[in-house]
Motif scaffolding. Structure first.
Motif, PDB file in Angstrom:
ATOM      1  N   GLY A 284       0.794  -1.223   0.000  1.00 54.89           N
ATOM      2  CA  GLY A 284       0.000   0.000   0.000  1.00 54.89           C
ATOM      3  C   GLY A 284       0.825   1.271   0.000  1.00 54.89           C
ATOM      4  N   ASP A 378      -4.330   5.105  -4.645  1.00 54.74           N
ATOM      5  CA  ASP A 378      -5.672   4.544  -4.480  1.00 54.74           C
ATOM      6  C   ASP A 378      -5.975   4.160  -3.027  1.00 54.74           C
ATOM      7  N   TRP A 380      -4.669   1.909  -1.220  1.00 56.14           N
ATOM      8  CA  TRP A 380      -4.725   0.461  -1.091  1.00 56.14           C
ATOM      9  C   TRP A 380      -4.434   0.024   0.341  1.00 56.14           C
ATOM     10  N   LYS A 383      -7.457  -0.911   2.220  1.00 55.34           N
ATOM     11  CA  LYS A 383      -8.013  -2.239   1.931  1.00 55.34           C
ATOM     12  C   LYS A 383      -7.242  -3.314   2.685  1.00 55.34           C
TER      13      LYS A 383
END
Length: 426
Positions: A284, A378, A380, A383
């Protein structure tokens, strides 16, 4: 032999002895409790498939069978379970279902092998990757199977996608009216405790569908029982699990006597799995997580990183781990062909090593010592951690203890819930 919906297979008629061994309390467990150390348990653990085969596949009699598996679905003598079952007249194996990376393991991260006929057996191989719900249910129906087996080695982390392949297969099996049988394998990093943040369902993706901890501390069979009761209770799978014998919760993979087959291209050794639930968080960021090296997830770095990162991480005196200033040139993924600086993670005492705390500490110190640190655009990281809290707290200057402390209430609740589904002692 009848089995309950969450039944445990007993080879022959020795139900009591096998159940006791699977729980880590029988004679076999007692005889192997002495002399712990790498390799001490050579040949001690029998997987769910081993026990299924030893029983002559009785629970599959009269059924057309398909199996969700990959290269890790092997016996103790490293024969693939598909190659073992296919010629055996006691079981009617008619289909194979391949997950991410494929049944035979030819695809890299984010890839699969598609639909084909397996050259070795002639069996049809169906692709499950990124399929779920009705789409995956239709694959099971089209295959013509009555029972779907699941036999894949997990790595113990929420974002390792095979457990969500399991979840999706359970959901689809219920929709398709198929029985699903999970053949258990060890959690390679032990099943002693759950660690890390619990996923917020608003951040559900294929790297974390539902609310479990980042390092879940469960086997795939235990997770299947958890998923069915906690998340799929409105339309549960017709689920049965075949537990292992001889496995204890405190066992690392090299305690089991089982062969290690890389479950994915960037999980080459059991040592990779030990760090993965923490250092995978670097996916990430704009730093390399070591893909394209011989030590993925143990080597971390980027252009412009120098000795200060390792020094800052070592100054924290994290239990069971030390960090070496390292330089490497990835052959693919981030910084392909470029020499980057960073750290190598060296586990010195795996009994006290906390991979998730270590991963957070490395993020905190990387941001403080390298001005080029950035999250992936993004987000990430959200997530992977299952929330925005880790990212926003680190950005606000929080230290490791503060970030780790922020998830303790949710983690305690998960740990309490998890205990109901544990099937092994030790």
């Amino acid at each position: 032999m009848s089995l309950s919906r969450r039944g445990v297979l007993a080879a022959g008629g020795a139900m009591g002895a096998l159940a006791a061994t699977a729980a880590g309390t029988g004679p076999a467990a007692a005889s192997t409790a002495r002399g712990r150390g790498p390799g001490h348990g050579r040949g001690r653990v029998r997987t769910g498939f081993d026990r299924l085969a030893a029983d002559g596949y009785r629970m599959l009699r009269g059924q057309k069978v398909g199996i969700v598996t990959n290269p890790t679905g092997v016996t103790a003598d490293v024969r693939h379970v598909v190659d073992v079952m296919h010629p055996d007249s006691r079981v009617e194996l008619t289909a194979v279902f391949g997950p991410e990376h494929g049944f035979r393991g030819t695809a890299q991260a984010g890839g699969s092998e598609g639909r084909y006929d397996d050259p070795a057996t002639g069996l049809p191989v169906y692709d499950t990757y990124l399929k779920r719900g009705r789409e995956l249910a239709d694959v099971f129906i089209a295959s013509g199977v009555d029972t779907v087996l699941f036999d894949i080695q997990d790595a113990g982390a929420r974002f390792y996608t095979y457990i969500w392949t399991l979840y999706d297969c359970m959901e689809a099996a219920a929709l398709a009216g198929k029985r699903l049988v999970v053949l258990d394998r060890p959690n390679p990093v032990t099943g002693r405790e759950a660690l890390g943040p619990v996923l917020d369902p608003a951040f559900g993706t294929f790297v974390g569908r539902r609310e479990i901890a980042q390092a879940h501390g469960m086997t795939v069979a235990e997770l299947a029982l958890f998923f069915n009761a906690e998340f799929l209770h409105e339309n549960p799978a017709r689920l049965e699990v075949v537990t292992m014998s001889g496995w204890r919760r405190s066992d690392f993979f090299d305690d089991t006597g089982l062969p290690w087959v890389p479950p994915s291209p960037n999980m080459p050794t059991p040592e990779t799995a030990l760090v993965y639930s923490g250092t995978c968080l670097f996916e990430g960021t704009n730093l390399s997580e070591g893909r394209g090296t011989t030590r993925p997830f143990e080597l971390l770095g980027a252009e412009g990183v120098d000795h200060r990162w390792a020094a800052a991480a070592n100054a924290l005196e994290l239990p069971g781990v030390a960090f070496r200033e390292a330089y490497f040139a990835p052959t693919f993924s981030k910084f392909t062909g470029k020499t980057v600086g960073g750290v190598q993670v060296h586990i010195q005492d795996r009994e006290v090593f906390d991979p998730v705390r270590t991963g957070i500490a490395l993020l905190v110190t990387a941001k403080r010592t390298w001005s080029g640190f950035a999250w992936r655009p993004d987000n990430w990281i959200d997530k992977l951690t299952g929330n925005t809290r880790v990212r926003t707290m680190i950005d606000a200057g929080a230290d490791t203890d503060a970030v780790v402390g922020a998830w303790q209430r949710d983690l305690s609740a998960f740990r309490a819930k998890r205990r109901r589904y544990l099937r092994y002692g030790g």
